[in-house]
Write an enzyme that holds these catalytic residues in place. Structure first.
Site, PDB file in Angstrom:
ATOM      1  N   ASP A 203      25.631 134.718  29.036  1.00 56.57           N
ATOM      2  CA  ASP A 203      26.217 133.400  28.831  1.00 56.57           C
ATOM      3  C   ASP A 203      25.491 132.368  29.675  1.00 56.57           C
ATOM      4  O   ASP A 203      24.648 132.703  30.482  1.00 56.57           O
ATOM      5  CB  ASP A 203      27.676 133.416  29.301  1.00 56.57           C
ATOM      6  CG  ASP A 203      28.567 134.136  28.332  1.00 56.57           C
ATOM      7  OD1 ASP A 203      28.344 134.005  27.119  1.00 56.57           O
ATOM      8  OD2 ASP A 203      29.483 134.821  28.801  1.00 56.57           O
ATOM      9  N   LYS A 225      25.772 128.174  25.497  1.00 57.43           N
ATOM     10  CA  LYS A 225      25.498 126.847  24.974  1.00 57.43           C
ATOM     11  C   LYS A 225      24.319 126.249  25.734  1.00 57.43           C
ATOM     12  O   LYS A 225      24.258 126.309  26.947  1.00 57.43           O
ATOM     13  CB  LYS A 225      26.731 125.973  25.211  1.00 57.43           C
ATOM     14  CG  LYS A 225      26.926 124.893  24.195  1.00 57.43           C
ATOM     15  CD  LYS A 225      28.109 123.992  24.559  1.00 57.43           C
ATOM     16  CE  LYS A 225      29.313 124.733  25.096  1.00 57.43           C
ATOM     17  NZ  LYS A 225      30.508 123.877  25.239  1.00 57.43           N
TER      18      LYS A 225
END
Ligand code: SAH
Length: 416
Positions: A203, A225
């Site tokens: 992540d 992201k």
């Protein structure tokens, strides 16, 4: 000695004779039995452990002093009687029957030596150290610790096209809690699994610095992201874990903090189980506790706070336990700080309640912004607070070294 030739022996179902019945003989016997050997123990007196093994028929016990002929049929001999003359006689008989012999009391008489051994799964590391067993043991302990900590390259390397049973076993998945960001805050178990992973799924948050320790051919899949990019949907992450494991790869899902604290770890575990994949969860140091600690805030403290709740700033905050003796830790949603603070005041918390917003705990941007429920939103906005950040609400915030400076009119406190 340069005439030592290191070797592993397949002793399964082969006769090994242990002469002696004391603690050393007992330890050797246990090791041999673990490796599947047939063991004959020759000694008039033996330890309770050996008696129990003989009674259970796990070893053959010849209950008398050593006599020539006792070594008949042996592939290997251990002399550990404690009596140098008997050991020497055993060694001489072994020599004439061309059987290798370990001699506990006299390494010079021996024709075989037992190494100190560190084992982890199918890896066996043997240490011989100039026939100095204590030195070997100490070295072995150091190797075992490094193995356990994942500091050694444990990863199986499968040459393309192998068809051994090992190569076709399905891979395993481990959800590893990586801690807040500092590489030192991941567990030893987590490091070890990372060292043996074929694929690492990461992540945006978490100790990305650890990725630098991976071998070049480890596949790193970034599902976080990034600017201008949407994160990979959870469904797809679950599929990735399962697909790689089914292809025989060991997968580490490296997560920020603890996998089960707002980490969707439960869903990933369920997906793996549903596909019949072996899955392990390695807990991590959660940011909920550690990020406040990074700026000196204990989430509980005698006579200040007797408990704490961890929630996301997106949840309704008005029905969580209140009172000055209960700390609130809010993850995510720093952008909603104004709404959250208002809701807490509306739910009865005094506007004077101390608040700290801690950005990027343990990271290069670590910074604490202090205030109260009444003014924290304005202060955070003025300071340009950005995610990731943890918000702490409650009297424990006063315990932070930075609080006094704040009360004296100082601004946000960065890491020194
Ligand atoms: N499983 C994680 C939490 C995941 S939710 C854990 O146990 O820590 C993501 C939130 O965690 C972020 O929005 C932020 O509130 C917090 N967080 C994680 N790492 C952080 C860090 N290094 N500094 C500040 N907040 C962090």
């Amino acid at each position: 000695m340069s005439d030592l030739y290191p070797l592993g022996l397949r002793v399964g179902d082969r006769l090994v004779v242990v002469v002696g019945g004391g603690p050393v003989a007992t330890r050797r016997t246990r090791g041999l039995l673990d490796a599947g050997a047939r063991v004959r123990v020759v000694a008039p007196d033996v330890t309770d452990d050996l008696v129990a093994l003989a009674v259970a028929d796990a070893v053959e016990h010849v209950a008398r002093a050593y006599a020539p002929g006792d070594l008949d049929g042996a592939w290997l001999v251990h002399a550990a009687t404690g009596d140098p003359d008997v050991d020497a006689a055993v060694a001489a008989d072994a020599e004439s029957s061309r059987t290798f012999c370990v001699v506990a009391s006299d390494a010079e008489l021996a024709t075989a030596w037992v190494p100190a051994v560190a084992r982890l799964d199918d890896v066996v590391m043997s240490v011989h150290a100039g026939r100095d067993p204590r030195r070997a043991t100490r070295l072995r302990d150091a190797v075992a610790a490094s193995l356990e900590a994942g500091e050694l390259p444990l990863r199986r390397v499968r040459p393309a096209g192998t068809s051994s049973a090992d190569a076709v076993r399905p891979g395993r998945v481990a959800l590893v809690g990586g801690g807040p960001a500092a590489p030192g805050l991941v567990t030893a178990r987590g490091r070890r699994l990372l060292a043996s992973a074929d694929v690492v799924v990461v992540d945006r948050l978490g100790p990305r610095g650890l990725l630098a320790t991976l071998a070049d051919d480890v596949e790193v899949i970034d599902v976080g992201k990034t600017a201008g990019n949407h994160p990979v949907p959870q469904e797809r992450i679950n599929e990735l874990l399962v697909e790689h494991a089914l292809a025989g790869r060991d997968v580490v899902r490296l997560k920020g903090g603890d996998p089960y604290v707002f980490g969707r770890g439960g869903e990933e575990v369920a997906a793996c189980r549903a596909a019949g994949i072996e899955v392990e969860v390695v807990p991590g140091v959660t940011s909920a506790i550690s990020v406040p600690a990074a700026v000196g805030i204990p989430v509980t403290h005698r006579q200040v706070a007797a408990g704490f709740s961890v929630l996301t700033a997106h949840e309704a905050v008005d029905d969580v336990p209140g009172g000055p003796g209960h700390t609130l830790v809010l993850l995510m949603g720093v952008t909603r700080l104004a709404v959250t603070a208002e809701a807490l005041v509306a739910a009865g918390r005094p506007p004077s309640t101390p608040v700290a917003v801690v950005e990027d705990g343990y990271g290069p941007r670590q910074r604490a912004t202090f205030g109260t429920l009444g003014d924290i939103a304005a202060r955070a906005e003025a300071a340009g607070v950005r995610p990731p950040a943890v918000t702490v609400v409650g009297d424990v915030v006063r315990l932070a070294p930075g609080w006094a400076a704040h009360e004296a009119g100082g601004g946000p406190v960065s890491k020194v």
